[in-house]
Design a protein around this motif. Structure first.
Motif, mmCIF file in Angstrom:
data_model
loop_
_atom_site.group_PDB
_atom_site.id
_atom_site.type_symbol
_atom_site.label_atom_id
_atom_site.label_comp_id
_atom_site.label_asym_id
_atom_site.label_seq_id
_atom_site.Cartn_x
_atom_site.Cartn_y
_atom_site.Cartn_z
ATOM 1 N N ILE A 322 0.873 -1.175 0.000
ATOM 2 C CA ILE A 322 0.000 0.000 0.000
ATOM 3 C C ILE A 322 0.909 1.223 0.000
ATOM 4 N N ASN A 323 1.169 1.727 -1.194
ATOM 5 C CA ASN A 323 2.087 2.846 -1.378
ATOM 6 C C ASN A 323 1.276 4.083 -1.746
ATOM 7 N N THR A 324 1.087 4.956 -0.779
ATOM 8 C CA THR A 324 0.275 6.154 -1.025
ATOM 9 C C THR A 324 1.109 7.333 -1.495
ATOM 10 N N GLU A 325 2.423 7.126 -1.619
ATOM 11 C CA GLU A 325 3.300 8.225 -2.012
ATOM 12 C C GLU A 325 3.548 8.246 -3.518
ATOM 13 N N SER A 326 3.953 7.090 -4.057
ATOM 14 C CA SER A 326 4.291 7.079 -5.485
ATOM 15 C C SER A 326 3.744 5.850 -6.192
ATOM 16 N N GLY A 327 2.838 5.119 -5.552
ATOM 17 C CA GLY A 327 2.265 3.935 -6.179
ATOM 18 C C GLY A 327 1.242 4.301 -7.233
ATOM 19 N N ASP A 328 0.868 3.318 -8.024
ATOM 20 C CA ASP A 328 -0.091 3.578 -9.092
ATOM 21 C C ASP A 328 -1.496 3.111 -8.728
ATOM 22 N N LYS A 329 -1.692 2.653 -7.495
ATOM 23 C CA LYS A 329 -3.000 2.142 -7.097
ATOM 24 C C LYS A 329 -3.655 2.951 -5.992
ATOM 25 N N TYR A 330 -2.862 3.529 -5.106
ATOM 26 C CA TYR A 330 -3.404 4.197 -3.927
ATOM 27 C C TYR A 330 -3.140 5.703 -4.010
ATOM 28 N N ARG A 331 -4.127 6.510 -3.620
ATOM 29 C CA ARG A 331 -3.987 7.959 -3.638
ATOM 30 C C ARG A 331 -4.589 8.559 -2.375
ATOM 31 N N LYS A 332 -3.803 9.401 -1.701
ATOM 32 C CA LYS A 332 -4.338 10.141 -0.572
ATOM 33 C C LYS A 332 -5.266 11.242 -1.067
ATOM 34 N N CYS A 333 -6.330 11.466 -0.342
ATOM 35 C CA CYS A 333 -7.270 12.509 -0.727
ATOM 36 C C CYS A 333 -8.145 12.846 0.472
ATOM 37 N N SER A 334 -8.809 13.979 0.391
ATOM 38 C CA SER A 334 -9.836 14.304 1.373
ATOM 39 C C SER A 334 -11.161 13.742 0.887
ATOM 40 N N ALA A 335 -12.153 13.732 1.750
ATOM 41 C CA ALA A 335 -13.481 13.266 1.343
ATOM 42 C C ALA A 335 -14.037 14.139 0.226
ATOM 43 N N ASP A 336 -13.822 15.445 0.327
ATOM 44 C CA ASP A 336 -14.298 16.362 -0.717
ATOM 45 C C ASP A 336 -13.609 16.087 -2.044
ATOM 46 N N GLU A 337 -12.306 15.867 -2.002
ATOM 47 C CA GLU A 337 -11.557 15.609 -3.236
ATOM 48 C C GLU A 337 -12.036 14.326 -3.912
ATOM 49 N N LEU A 338 -12.358 13.318 -3.125
ATOM 50 C CA LEU A 338 -12.848 12.072 -3.717
ATOM 51 C C LEU A 338 -14.195 12.283 -4.397
ATOM 52 N N ARG A 339 -15.085 13.009 -3.744
ATOM 53 C CA ARG A 339 -16.397 13.268 -4.359
ATOM 54 C C ARG A 339 -16.253 14.066 -5.648
ATOM 55 N N ASP A 340 -15.364 15.044 -5.638
ATOM 56 C CA ASP A 340 -15.187 15.894 -6.826
ATOM 57 C C ASP A 340 -14.472 15.172 -7.959
ATOM 58 N N SER A 341 -13.723 14.116 -7.626
ATOM 59 C CA SER A 341 -12.916 13.412 -8.642
ATOM 60 C C SER A 341 -13.346 11.957 -8.769
ATOM 61 N N LEU A 342 -14.624 11.689 -8.580
ATOM 62 C CA LEU A 342 -15.101 10.308 -8.568
ATOM 63 C C LEU A 342 -14.808 9.593 -9.883
ATOM 64 N N VAL A 343 -14.993 10.303 -10.996
ATOM 65 C CA VAL A 343 -14.742 9.685 -12.303
ATOM 66 C C VAL A 343 -13.266 9.359 -12.466
ATOM 67 N N GLU A 344 -12.396 10.276 -12.041
ATOM 68 C CA GLU A 344 -10.957 10.030 -12.147
ATOM 69 C C GLU A 344 -10.550 8.827 -11.301
ATOM 70 N N PHE A 345 -11.059 8.739 -10.085
ATOM 71 C CA PHE A 345 -10.697 7.647 -9.192
ATOM 72 C C PHE A 345 -11.256 6.312 -9.673
ATOM 73 N N CYS A 346 -12.494 6.327 -10.142
ATOM 74 C CA CYS A 346 -13.188 5.065 -10.404
ATOM 75 C C CYS A 346 -13.062 4.580 -11.840
ATOM 76 N N ILE A 347 -12.946 5.492 -12.779
ATOM 77 C CA ILE A 347 -13.008 5.094 -14.188
ATOM 78 C C ILE A 347 -11.668 5.269 -14.885
ATOM 79 N N HIS A 348 -11.130 6.474 -14.853
ATOM 80 C CA HIS A 348 -9.921 6.717 -15.637
ATOM 81 C C HIS A 348 -8.708 5.986 -15.078
ATOM 82 N N ASN A 349 -8.612 5.910 -13.745
ATOM 83 C CA ASN A 349 -7.395 5.353 -13.156
ATOM 84 C C ASN A 349 -7.636 4.200 -12.202
#
Length: 714
Positions: A322-349
């Motif tokens: 679980i690499n939240t710094e430079s991995g290609d699977k995990y990304r740190k975010c706030s709850a607001d950022e996740l809601r605003d970027s749902l398509v990026e998190f779920c579909i594009h990447n």
């Protein structure tokens, strides 16, 4: 313990019913009607069907409420205030007739896509299913079944809504997957299992989709990771047209021959779907009478599902990083950022979010709409205790950063890094190791080697290249990297770096907007291109068309799925709308490649697939006349002749309506219609196309475009 688990403890195996729609048709139900409303007027029909199934050996039958949600019923009645009562009455009819057997209230797709890919808000979808489930429970059902689901987010909405209404009643879920294990929207079956069981479903499995041989392979994929009972309800093979009727040719003997294999693979709840009859269920019952399944090894595991695929860790799998710094699977975010970027998190990447906890209300809203298992980073005991109920409700995972949670659950707390919060046995707490806890590299190597002694090795942090090499080599040497995929990937990393988003972002913004399905930026991208002197025709020929062609290729390779296809198609459509007036003024727009009349056939009210095909055909320079759904043969042929259509495209999703395709072909021949006829839909294939004399079959929207191009030689 609910009634489902009680029965499984007592009996070991439970038998479900088979197909209902075809049985009702044999009892007089005409095509094109709402089965729910027709059964209310003809209750003896469903009593007869369910009597036959109970007599054949079914322990559980489904109520006749497959299309009983308000969105489906709106196609047949304006009185949506009656939805609760319709479901209550239908449930009561079945329950009063059950004679000691169980009745599960049946719920299925609405036929709408949920935001951001469609018009239906997630909260509204939850309300729709909660309303239906409440009516079913008021009618006395013993449990709720959510079946034939194709979209993970809609499945989540149905499960959350049903659980709110069901009380102590069990809620079980079955979804449809292709032979490769993916839903129509691109969710892998293991990911779906991880998410649905962590949300608290009482059983999970497959229905419809395939015949028993193909479904058996899907069950084998998820069985080692399932912590809840598994279900299987396969079709009786594939349908064929015989003497003008749709027939599933797999007989009861052949169908039932797979029964013991399903049980040995881990299934404990089994029945049949399309093409199965009381005769099929009777043979399944006979095959399983007094059968004792072989012992199944349950793999202690940790699975994090996303909307696409799953991250897995177990005693047999490579170490989970679980690499939240430079991995290609995990990304740190706030709850607001996740809601605003749902398509990026779920579909594009398909990132797995690690949400920084800020406040309870904000987190609850975000977890409600996120269609996966999120990680929640907490920094102290107070945050942990606040987050724990939300993690349990939504199947999330708590990332305890730098402290040891106390009294997190009844199970012994074994880790201070990763805490899996749900009610599923064997997955409450797991060992993990945080790289940031040790400074020196040699000490890190030693600690990681010790980590492999744990049943589920999980590592959190950003390892150096040397540490990565050590992990990959250790996984290969110990047989965890079974096909040496991680090793080969690591060895070739420096030689052939894969293309990333940053590598292709240098391409034209119009091209990128279509490729990524970003309809919110296409207008500005086109306007900027025009300001820079790019001709409208060049934008179409060099940016829009090449981009949608790449999207089509990615879809065929199963790197893109239906959500990406729709988003890119919508973006391209919006781009064309902006450019059309300019193209006319420039006199550079080329003539259309052909005209297509498209329709869903008589008696069939499903049109999602048809709408997607129409959208893609338009994007590929076809004129399209969309007649809609439930269209009779004469209307279709008359429209084709009047408009001098090159192609008639027909859609059918039900075995009872696919025969209408043959009627259209016959009507077209009699009328002297010159249009070529193509067909598509979940229940048809190339063999059926050949049988009815159509000119071509396509399994999806992109194939339909290429078929149309071939037929008129574009």
């Amino acid at each position: 313990m609910n009634i489902l688990n009680q029965l499984l403890n007592n009996n070991g195996i439970l038998i479900l019913d088979g197909a209902t729609g075809t049985e009702l048709s044999e009892r007089g139900m005409p095509s094109g009607v709402s089965p729910e409303l027709w059964v209310l007027e003809n209750p003896s029909s469903i009593r007869s069907v369910q009597d036959d199934y109970f007599n054949a050996g079914s322990d559980i039958v489904y109520s006749c409420t497959f299309g009983g949600n308000r969105i489906k019923l709106a196609q047949y009645t304006d009185d949506l205030s009656a939805v609760f009562d319709i479901n209550r009455k239908l449930a009561a009819i079945s329950k009063e007739n059950s004679s000691g057997g169980l009745v599960f209230g049946d719920m299925a797709p609405t036929g709408k896509f949920i935001e951001p890919f469609g018009e239906l808000a997630f909260s509204e979808a939850v309300d729709v299913y909660r309303e239906q489930a409440a009516g079913l429970c008021a009618g006395g059902v013993d449990g709720i079944v959510i079946e034939t689901m194709m979209d993970l987010q809609e499945t989540r909405a149905a499960l959350l809504g049903a659980k709110e209404a069901a009380g102590e009643r069990p809620v079980v879920v079955t979804m449809t997957f292709d032979a490769d294990g993916y839903t129509l929207n691109g969710t892998h079956i293991l990911s779906a299992l991880s998410i649905i069981q962590s949300l608290g479903a009482d059983a999970f499995g497959c229905n419809c989709s395939t015949g028993p041989a193909e479904m058996l392979e899907l069950i084998k994929i998820i069985s080692p990771y399932s912590r809840i009972p598994l279900m299987a309800k396969p079709n009786a093979g594939l349908p064929k047209l015989i003497d003008g009727k749709t027939v599933f040719t797999m007989g009861a003997e052949e169908f039932s021959s797979y029964s013991r294999q399903f049980i040995d693979a881990g299934v404990s709840i089994i029945g049949g779907c399309c093409g199965t009859t009381p005769g099929h269920i009777e043979k399944v019952k006979q095959a399983l009478d007094n059968y004792k399944p072989s012992a199944r090894s349950e793999k202690k595991s940790f699975v994090i599902g996303t909307v696409k695929d799953a991250q897995v860790s177990s005693a047999d799998d490579p170490l989970l990083l679980i690499n939240t710094e430079s991995g290609d699977k995990y990304r740190k975010c706030s709850a607001d950022e996740l809601r605003d970027s749902l398509v990026e998190f779920c579909i594009h990447n398909s990132y797995i979010p690690v949400i920084r906890y800020d406040n309870e209300a904000n987190l609850s809203v975000t977890l409600n709409i996120y269609p996966g298992r999120a990680l929640i980073a907490v920094k102290n005991q107070n945050e942990f205790q606040t987050v724990l109920p939300l993690a349990n409700k939504f199947g999330a995972v708590i990332f305890a950063d730098g402290f040891s949670p106390e009294n997190g659950s009844d199970s012994e707390c074994l880790t201070d890094i990763i805490v899996c919060c749900n009610d599923i046995k064997n997955e409450n707490y797991i060992y993990a190791f945080n790289l940031s806890a040790i400074e020196h590299e040699n000490d890190r190597l030693f600690e990681i080697s010790m980590l492999y002694k744990n049943e589920i090795p999980v590592l959190a942090g950003n390892p150096s290249d040397d540490l990565c090499d050590f992990i990959v080599a250790y996984d290969a040497l110990t047989g965890r990297d079974k096909k040496l995929e991680n090793l080969m990937s690591r060895l070739h990393q420096s030689e052939s770096k894969p293309a990333s988003d940053s590598d292709v972002e240098d391409k034209d913004p119009v091209y990128m907007a279509v490729l990524k399905g970003r309809d919110n930026v296409i207008e500005n991208a086109i306007n900027d291109s025009l300001k820079n002197g790019t001709a409208p025709g060049k934008i179409v020929d060099e940016y829009l068309i090449p981009a949608i062609n790449v999207v089509g290729d990615l879809y065929e390779k199963k790197e893109y799925f239906l959500p990406q296809l729709i988003m890119s198609a919508d973006t391209m459509r919006k781009g064309f709308q902006i450019l059309e007036p300019l193209l006319a003024a420039e006199n550079s727009s080329k003539s259309k490649d052909g005209l297509v009349v498209i329709a869903t056939v008589k008696g069939d009210i499903h049109d999602i697939g048809k709408n997607i095909v129409a959208l893609m055909l338009r994007n590929y320079n076809f004129d399209v006349i969309d007649l809609g759904k439930d269209i009779d043969d004469k209307t279709i042929v008359d429209a084709a002749i009047a408009n001098k259509a090159d192609i008639i495209a027909l859609s059918a999703l039900m075995t009872t309506t696919m025969v209408q395709m043959k009627t259209v072909v016959e009507t077209a021949v009699k009328a002297g219609c010159k249009a070529r006829i193509i067909i598509g839909g979940a229940v048809v294939d190339q063999n059926y196309c050949n049988e009815i004399g159509a000119d071509g079959y396509s399994s999806d929207a992109m194939e339909a475009v290429k078929l149309a191009q071939r037929l008129i030689q574009v």
